[in-house]
Design a protein around this motif. Sequence first.
Motif, mmCIF file in Angstrom:
data_model
loop_
_atom_site.group_PDB
_atom_site.id
_atom_site.type_symbol
_atom_site.label_atom_id
_atom_site.label_comp_id
_atom_site.label_asym_id
_atom_site.label_seq_id
_atom_site.Cartn_x
_atom_site.Cartn_y
_atom_site.Cartn_z
ATOM 1 N N ARG A 89 0.850 -1.190 0.000
ATOM 2 C CA ARG A 89 0.000 0.000 0.000
ATOM 3 C C ARG A 89 0.886 1.241 0.000
ATOM 4 N NH1 ARG A 89 -3.736 -0.110 5.022
ATOM 5 N NH2 ARG A 89 -4.812 1.563 3.900
ATOM 6 N N GLY A 90 0.716 2.058 -1.010
ATOM 7 C CA GLY A 90 1.502 3.277 -1.085
ATOM 8 C C GLY A 90 1.397 4.103 0.178
ATOM 9 N N SER A 118 7.459 1.117 -10.739
ATOM 10 C CA SER A 118 7.215 0.195 -11.850
ATOM 11 C C SER A 118 8.231 -0.929 -11.932
ATOM 12 C CB SER A 118 7.213 0.978 -13.164
ATOM 13 O OG SER A 118 8.388 1.764 -13.268
ATOM 14 N N ALA A 119 8.861 -1.285 -10.815
ATOM 15 C CA ALA A 119 9.808 -2.394 -10.835
ATOM 16 C C ALA A 119 9.096 -3.725 -10.991
ATOM 17 C CB ALA A 119 10.634 -2.412 -9.546
ATOM 18 N N ASN A 120 7.848 -3.812 -10.499
ATOM 19 C CA ASN A 120 7.153 -5.082 -10.405
ATOM 20 C C ASN A 120 5.994 -5.181 -11.382
ATOM 21 O OD1 ASN A 120 8.872 -5.567 -8.250
ATOM 22 N ND2 ASN A 120 7.396 -4.824 -6.745
ATOM 23 N N VAL A 121 5.672 -6.403 -11.774
ATOM 24 C CA VAL A 121 4.497 -6.624 -12.618
ATOM 25 C C VAL A 121 3.249 -6.159 -11.871
ATOM 26 C CG1 VAL A 121 3.078 -8.380 -13.746
ATOM 27 C CG2 VAL A 121 5.578 -8.502 -13.907
ATOM 28 N N LEU A 122 3.158 -6.465 -10.587
ATOM 29 C CA LEU A 122 2.126 -5.894 -9.720
ATOM 30 C C LEU A 122 2.822 -5.251 -8.535
ATOM 31 C CD1 LEU A 122 -0.582 -8.698 -9.824
ATOM 32 C CD2 LEU A 122 -0.959 -6.309 -10.452
ATOM 33 N N GLY A 123 2.557 -3.952 -8.324
ATOM 34 C CA GLY A 123 3.316 -3.213 -7.323
ATOM 35 C C GLY A 123 2.559 -2.809 -6.085
ATOM 36 N N GLY A 124 1.214 -2.783 -6.135
ATOM 37 C CA GLY A 124 0.441 -2.370 -4.987
ATOM 38 C C GLY A 124 -0.480 -1.209 -5.298
ATOM 39 N N THR A 125 -1.137 -0.687 -4.257
ATOM 40 C CA THR A 125 -2.177 0.317 -4.461
ATOM 41 C C THR A 125 -1.672 1.747 -4.278
ATOM 42 O OG1 THR A 125 -2.872 -0.017 -2.156
ATOM 43 C CG2 THR A 125 -4.120 -1.159 -3.873
ATOM 44 N N PHE A 126 -2.280 2.630 -5.051
ATOM 45 C CA PHE A 126 -2.046 4.069 -4.958
ATOM 46 C C PHE A 126 -3.040 4.687 -3.984
ATOM 47 C CE2 PHE A 126 0.927 3.679 -8.183
ATOM 48 C CZ PHE A 126 1.429 4.907 -8.615
ATOM 49 N N THR A 127 -2.638 5.829 -3.434
ATOM 50 C CA THR A 127 -3.500 6.598 -2.548
ATOM 51 C C THR A 127 -3.533 8.044 -3.026
ATOM 52 O OG1 THR A 127 -3.934 7.153 -0.224
ATOM 53 C CG2 THR A 127 -1.654 7.227 -0.934
ATOM 54 N N THR A 128 -4.575 8.770 -2.691
ATOM 55 C CA THR A 128 -4.641 10.194 -3.032
ATOM 56 C C THR A 128 -4.589 10.998 -1.745
ATOM 57 O OG1 THR A 128 -7.057 10.026 -3.096
ATOM 58 C CG2 THR A 128 -5.888 9.942 -5.197
ATOM 59 N N ASP A 138 -4.091 11.880 7.974
ATOM 60 C CA ASP A 138 -4.920 13.084 7.963
ATOM 61 C C ASP A 138 -4.899 13.792 6.608
ATOM 62 O OD1 ASP A 138 -5.439 12.640 10.678
ATOM 63 O OD2 ASP A 138 -3.658 13.783 11.278
ATOM 64 N N MET A 139 -4.043 13.353 5.704
ATOM 65 C CA MET A 139 -3.910 13.968 4.383
ATOM 66 C C MET A 139 -4.721 13.242 3.316
ATOM 67 S SD MET A 139 0.212 14.357 4.815
ATOM 68 C CE MET A 139 0.642 14.910 3.169
ATOM 69 N N VAL A 140 -5.243 12.065 3.649
ATOM 70 C CA VAL A 140 -5.878 11.188 2.656
ATOM 71 C C VAL A 140 -7.195 11.769 2.143
ATOM 72 C CG1 VAL A 140 -6.962 8.938 2.293
ATOM 73 C CG2 VAL A 140 -4.803 9.093 3.540
ATOM 74 N N VAL A 141 -7.325 11.792 0.839
ATOM 75 C CA VAL A 141 -8.609 12.084 0.191
ATOM 76 C C VAL A 141 -9.355 10.773 -0.025
ATOM 77 C CG1 VAL A 141 -9.721 13.025 -1.879
ATOM 78 C CG2 VAL A 141 -7.701 14.147 -0.925
ATOM 79 N N ARG A 142 -8.668 9.815 -0.631
ATOM 80 C CA ARG A 142 -9.209 8.466 -0.778
ATOM 81 C C ARG A 142 -8.041 7.506 -0.931
ATOM 82 N NH1 ARG A 142 -12.165 5.931 -6.004
ATOM 83 N NH2 ARG A 142 -12.430 3.815 -5.218
ATOM 84 N N ASP A 143 -8.059 6.433 -0.166
ATOM 85 C CA ASP A 143 -6.991 5.441 -0.238
ATOM 86 C C ASP A 143 -7.401 4.296 -1.161
ATOM 87 O OD1 ASP A 143 -4.554 4.217 0.326
ATOM 88 O OD2 ASP A 143 -5.368 3.122 2.040
ATOM 89 N N GLY A 144 -6.400 3.575 -1.663
ATOM 90 C CA GLY A 144 -6.656 2.402 -2.492
ATOM 91 C C GLY A 144 -7.412 2.711 -3.757
ATOM 92 N N VAL A 145 -6.968 3.732 -4.493
ATOM 93 C CA VAL A 145 -7.720 4.177 -5.671
ATOM 94 C C VAL A 145 -7.392 3.391 -6.933
ATOM 95 C CG1 VAL A 145 -8.047 6.511 -4.797
ATOM 96 C CG2 VAL A 145 -6.022 5.991 -6.182
ATOM 97 N N ALA A 146 -6.263 2.681 -6.956
ATOM 98 C CA ALA A 146 -5.869 1.941 -8.151
ATOM 99 C C ALA A 146 -4.805 0.920 -7.785
ATOM 100 C CB ALA A 146 -5.334 2.890 -9.228
ATOM 101 N N MET A 147 -4.697 -0.124 -8.609
ATOM 102 C CA MET A 147 -3.684 -1.165 -8.435
ATOM 103 C C MET A 147 -2.614 -1.013 -9.520
ATOM 104 S SD MET A 147 -2.389 -3.865 -7.004
ATOM 105 C CE MET A 147 -3.692 -4.312 -5.846
ATOM 106 N N LYS A 148 -1.382 -0.767 -9.084
ATOM 107 C CA LYS A 148 -0.293 -0.548 -10.034
ATOM 108 C C LYS A 148 0.149 -1.857 -10.685
ATOM 109 C CE LYS A 148 2.967 1.859 -12.073
ATOM 110 N NZ LYS A 148 3.992 2.561 -11.281
ATOM 111 N N CYS A 149 0.271 -1.838 -11.995
ATOM 112 C CA CYS A 149 0.939 -2.915 -12.722
ATOM 113 C C CYS A 149 1.878 -2.272 -13.729
ATOM 114 C CB CYS A 149 -0.065 -3.839 -13.406
ATOM 115 S SG CYS A 149 -0.987 -3.099 -14.762
ATOM 116 N N ALA A 150 2.845 -3.028 -14.208
ATOM 117 C CA ALA A 150 3.857 -2.441 -15.089
ATOM 118 C C ALA A 150 4.211 -3.387 -16.223
ATOM 119 C CB ALA A 150 5.113 -2.081 -14.301
#
Length: 382
Positions: A89-90, A118-128, A138-150
């Motif tokens: 999780r980012g 982008s080192a991994n084929v699947l890298g984990g989730t992005f947060t905003t 306290d800075m989060v707008v929304r967590d887990g918005v996308a799953m990184k793949c490369a």
Amino acid sequence: MLCVKNGMIHNAVTREPFRGDILVENGKIRAVGEHLEIPEGTEIVDAEGLQVYPGFVEAHGHIGLDGYGIGYEGMDYNEMNDILSPQMRGLDGVKAMDPAFAMAAGAGVTCVCVGPGSANVLGGTFTTIKTVGRRVDDMVVRDGVAMKCAFGENPKRVYRDKKDSSRMTTAALLRETLFKAREYMEKKEAAGEDVSKKPAFDIKMESLIPVLKREIPLKAHAHATEDIFTALRIAREFNLKITLEHVTEGHLIVEELAGENVPLAVGPTLTSASKFELRNKSWTTPGVLAAAGCRVSIITDSPVIPQEYLPLCAGLAVQAGMDPFAALQAITINPAIHAGIADRVGSLEEGKDADIVITDGCPFEVSTHVKYVFIDGKKIKS
């Protein structure tokens, strides 16, 4: 309560700016318009002669997951021991007090979508997150918005002697993992409340269930045309949502991308062509794609380009032929849509977060000064 008065408002949703006021209450935009009724006791910010914009939004970067001025030891945006790591999780790697955030906020970049590299084929989730705060929660707008793949050169380079030496391998690894995750999800759903029939807990498979259910997209790192098409092919095979990240050669396949109707994050372009898949990079790319009807975001991929230069990147795209309004949307409402947070940020509209940037000129120009920045209605620069 706060009121920004008499500014030239560029709301990022209507092409023509207009002179007006913005009324802010409890961190939200209460009203936008001309000659607003202002309650007694409201703090007034006089924007006469100034330009008023939404806070700028980055659709794809790694600010806070790197470390400003601390070198390799501060880099936390790639897990380098596991080519398939969707459980990362980012949010867990962000250094909220990294000086890079203050630099970004001071330049008007108020919200960023950050996560694994982008080192991994699947890298984990992005947060905003917003770009101001001491504690990332306290800075989060929304967590887990996308799953990184490369796709492309990066997984091949990192894992060439371990796991991955060809583009075919990258695609096969992703497919295999998605098949396993789908089987895991189906078995879990079929078991219902019967614990004895549920599959053994697998955090990697659990992490991919939101992707398979189309709750979040795959965030696909793809520079070259062949990688772009492979990403789209796999998304279609598994009926997944997808966003395309980097899209360096997008201008070479503009007709195909226009027909796909997927969000495109273009960049980083203010760099050298440091690898083969960047050899066709061009500042014309975002403008060509936007003119064809694609939803384009311009990105820095920070810290590849320092986060504070996001407006400059939009200006360089304009210089290369991009429509100025499309360029504004590419660093405001489009990345907000790209990251799934357009209900909160990206435009100056009633009900949205009061992220406001006030300048003495066009933010795309290096001679322009940012005079005020508000995040959630709080003044962080004046």
